[in-house]
Every structure is written in C-alpha cells, then in structure tokens.
Design a protein around this motif. Structure first.
Motif, PDB file in Angstrom:
ATOM      1  N   SER A 139       0.826  -1.212   0.000  1.00 53.33           N
ATOM      2  CA  SER A 139       0.000   0.000   0.000  1.00 53.33           C
ATOM      3  C   SER A 139       0.857   1.259   0.000  1.00 53.33           C
ATOM      4  O   SER A 139       0.497   2.268  -0.613  1.00 53.33           O
ATOM      5  CB  SER A 139      -0.938   0.003   1.209  1.00 53.33           C
ATOM      6  N   LYS A 140       1.996   1.210   0.663  1.00 54.43           N
ATOM      7  CA  LYS A 140       2.921   2.355   0.699  1.00 54.43           C
ATOM      8  C   LYS A 140       3.659   2.481  -0.628  1.00 54.43           C
ATOM      9  O   LYS A 140       3.835   3.598  -1.149  1.00 54.43           O
ATOM     10  CB  LYS A 140       3.930   2.162   1.836  1.00 54.43           C
ATOM     11  N   VAL A 141       4.064   1.362  -1.191  1.00 52.07           N
ATOM     12  CA  VAL A 141       4.802   1.374  -2.453  1.00 52.07           C
ATOM     13  C   VAL A 141       3.948   1.954  -3.579  1.00 52.07           C
ATOM     14  O   VAL A 141       4.418   2.764  -4.380  1.00 52.07           O
ATOM     15  CB  VAL A 141       5.276  -0.045  -2.821  1.00 52.07           C
ATOM     16  N   VAL A 142       2.684   1.554  -3.635  1.00 49.65           N
ATOM     17  CA  VAL A 142       1.792   2.061  -4.679  1.00 49.65           C
ATOM     18  C   VAL A 142       1.614   3.569  -4.550  1.00 49.65           C
ATOM     19  O   VAL A 142       1.629   4.297  -5.548  1.00 49.65           O
ATOM     20  CB  VAL A 142       0.426   1.338  -4.629  1.00 49.65           C
ATOM     21  N   LEU A 143       1.468   4.050  -3.331  1.00 49.76           N
ATOM     22  CA  LEU A 143       1.363   5.498  -3.121  1.00 49.76           C
ATOM     23  C   LEU A 143       2.612   6.213  -3.624  1.00 49.76           C
ATOM     24  O   LEU A 143       2.525   7.255  -4.288  1.00 49.76           O
ATOM     25  CB  LEU A 143       1.162   5.808  -1.639  1.00 49.76           C
ATOM     26  N   ASP A 144       3.768   5.656  -3.301  1.00 46.07           N
ATOM     27  CA  ASP A 144       5.029   6.270  -3.726  1.00 46.07           C
ATOM     28  C   ASP A 144       5.142   6.323  -5.243  1.00 46.07           C
ATOM     29  O   ASP A 144       5.615   7.316  -5.808  1.00 46.07           O
ATOM     30  CB  ASP A 144       6.216   5.496  -3.147  1.00 46.07           C
ATOM     31  N   ILE A 145       4.699   5.262  -5.903  1.00 44.73           N
ATOM     32  CA  ILE A 145       4.765   5.214  -7.365  1.00 44.73           C
ATOM     33  C   ILE A 145       3.877   6.289  -7.979  1.00 44.73           C
ATOM     34  O   ILE A 145       4.257   6.962  -8.946  1.00 44.73           O
ATOM     35  CB  ILE A 145       4.348   3.817  -7.879  1.00 44.73           C
ATOM     36  N   ILE A 146       2.687   6.467  -7.406  1.00 46.22           N
ATOM     37  CA  ILE A 146       1.755   7.465  -7.939  1.00 46.22           C
ATOM     38  C   ILE A 146       2.265   8.883  -7.690  1.00 46.22           C
ATOM     39  O   ILE A 146       2.166   9.761  -8.556  1.00 46.22           O
ATOM     40  CB  ILE A 146       0.357   7.282  -7.311  1.00 46.22           C
ATOM     41  N   GLN A 147       2.824   9.104  -6.526  1.00 42.98           N
ATOM     42  CA  GLN A 147       3.253  10.452  -6.156  1.00 42.98           C
ATOM     43  C   GLN A 147       4.582  10.853  -6.791  1.00 42.98           C
ATOM     44  O   GLN A 147       4.905  12.037  -6.855  1.00 42.98           O
ATOM     45  CB  GLN A 147       3.354  10.558  -4.634  1.00 42.98           C
ATOM     46  N   ASN A 148       5.336   9.886  -7.268  1.00 42.78           N
ATOM     47  CA  ASN A 148       6.635  10.182  -7.878  1.00 42.78           C
ATOM     48  C   ASN A 148       6.751   9.498  -9.234  1.00 42.78           C
ATOM     49  O   ASN A 148       6.479   8.304  -9.345  1.00 42.78           O
ATOM     50  CB  ASN A 148       7.765   9.672  -6.967  1.00 42.78           C
ATOM     51  N   PRO A 149       7.147  10.200 -10.281  1.00 47.10           N
ATOM     52  CA  PRO A 149       7.547  11.605 -10.198  1.00 47.10           C
ATOM     53  C   PRO A 149       6.351  12.551 -10.178  1.00 47.10           C
ATOM     54  O   PRO A 149       5.275  12.211 -10.650  1.00 47.10           O
ATOM     55  CB  PRO A 149       8.348  11.793 -11.487  1.00 47.10           C
ATOM     56  N   ILE A 150       6.586  13.693  -9.637  1.00 48.45           N
ATOM     57  CA  ILE A 150       5.602  14.770  -9.631  1.00 48.45           C
ATOM     58  C   ILE A 150       6.125  15.867 -10.547  1.00 48.45           C
ATOM     59  O   ILE A 150       7.259  16.299 -10.414  1.00 48.45           O
ATOM     60  CB  ILE A 150       5.390  15.331  -8.217  1.00 48.45           C
ATOM     61  N   ILE A 151       5.304  16.306 -11.487  1.00 49.96           N
ATOM     62  CA  ILE A 151       5.753  17.344 -12.413  1.00 49.96           C
ATOM     63  C   ILE A 151       5.470  18.712 -11.825  1.00 49.96           C
ATOM     64  O   ILE A 151       4.532  18.894 -11.046  1.00 49.96           O
ATOM     65  CB  ILE A 151       5.057  17.219 -13.783  1.00 49.96           C
TER      66      ILE A 151
END
Length: 209
Positions: A29-41
């Motif tokens: 659940s944490k990894v998926v959040l990190d993938i969505i939030q990064n990269p951030i344009i």
C-alpha cells in the motif's frame, strides 16, 4: 495502454503479474502510493505540484484493491493527502475520468470514505460509470442502497448502457421500477419532441404569412 474497463486476457495477465509483485512486498500500500506520487511534475504557471494519474496507476490500484492489504495509520495519512490533491485536480480538469477513478479507488483501498461528503462522492460515479471497476466500487463504497436514484440519474443523462450495467450488477433489473423509470423518460422525450415540432411549425407558418 489498455484501459481498466477492457476485460481481455492480456489485461488479466498484466494484473496477475502486478499482483505477484505487490504481494512480495512488505508494504504494498505504501509502495503504490510512492509510485503514484513520484515523479511529480512542476506546474510552472502555478508554481505547485500536480499528481498525474494514468492507466498504469489505475491498474496498480485495482490490483491493490484485490489484495486488500492492511493499511498502517501513517500510510492512510499519506493516502489522504494524495486524495485531497486528486480532488483539487478534478476541479481543475473538469472531472477527468481517470483522476476520478483514482480518487474513488483511494477512498476504497485506504478507508477514506468517512472523510468526504457522501453526496459529493456519489455524484462522481456518473463520470466513471463506463468502467467495470466503477460498478464494483459503487458497492464497495457503500452505495448499493442508492442504486435506484443513481440509475435514474444515468437515464436522465442518456447514459443508457451504464444504467443497464449498474442495474444488472445490483439486481435492479428485475425490479419493475427500472421499467417505469425508462418509460417515464421516454414519455418525457416524446413530450419534448412534440413541443419542439409544434414550435417549429408555428415559426414556419409565421414566416409564410
């Protein structure tokens, strides 16, 4: 990229591979959040950060929902921040369906529904009703008892395929109320058509005079 509503062998194979990989992680659940939030344009003209949701993120969230992992408090807090970002993004992008779908998936997976207005969340399903996962989320988020009103709203918007899909999914298709709703809508359309024709004929007669 395949859309989340495409039920194909290829999509199922991709989802299976993702599921195997996520299940091998200590905190998916944490990894998926990190993938969505990064990269951030960087949004140059506004000077703030914008989270971009695409098909791959939706697939990750769908598979994560299948796994139904335990959500730690600090991860839920991060998910809440992302959900708020997506909510703001929806307003700026006129209800982009992928952003809305991502938002609804976050609410379901991370248990965020109580933090948002129920009526506002319900309205969002009109923007994702074309997706099979949208139908599933409707029940997962606790709206199954509102199927009658929701189907009626879809019919009023002339989203007939979606109305039938939701009706069948929630056993509303056997209810005579569904038939009544369709018949009422057809009658209203006939009245509008007749009124428009009379108005057009009236204008034509005046022009000839």
């Amino acid at each position: 990229m395949l859309l989340p509503c495409d039920q194909t062998d290829e999509l199922e194979s991709i989802c299976d591979d993702i599921q195997v990989n996520l299940q091998g992680l200590s905190d998916p659940s944490k990894v998926v959040l990190d993938i969505i939030q990064n990269p951030i344009i960087q949004k140059c003209e506004m000077g703030d950060n914008v989270v971009i949701i695409d098909d791959s993120h939706i697939l990750l969230l769908i598979v994560l929902m299948r796994i139904s992992p335990d959500i730690k408090p600090h991860v839920r807090e991060d998910a809440m921040k992302l959900a708020l970002d997506l909510k703001a993004n929806m307003k700026e992008n006129n209800g982009n369906s992928l952003v809305v779908l991502g938002f609804l998936l976050l609410l379901s997976i991370y248990g965020l529904v109580p933090s948002f207005n129920e009526d506002d969340v319900l309205k969002l399903f009109g923007l994702v009703s074309q997706y099979d996962i949208g139908v599933e989320l409707f029940g997962a988020l606790g709206f199954a008892d509102k199927i009658s009103d929701f189907v009626q709203s879809l019919i009023k918007k002339q989203q007939y395929d979606e109305a039938v899909r939701f009706s069948c999914a929630y056993n509303f298709s056997n209810n005579t109320q569904l038939v009544d709703i369709f018949q009422e809508h057809v009658q209203n359309l006939n009245l509008i058509f007749e009124s428009s024709c009379k108005e057009a004929n009236s204008i034509e007669i005046k022009d000839k005079a």
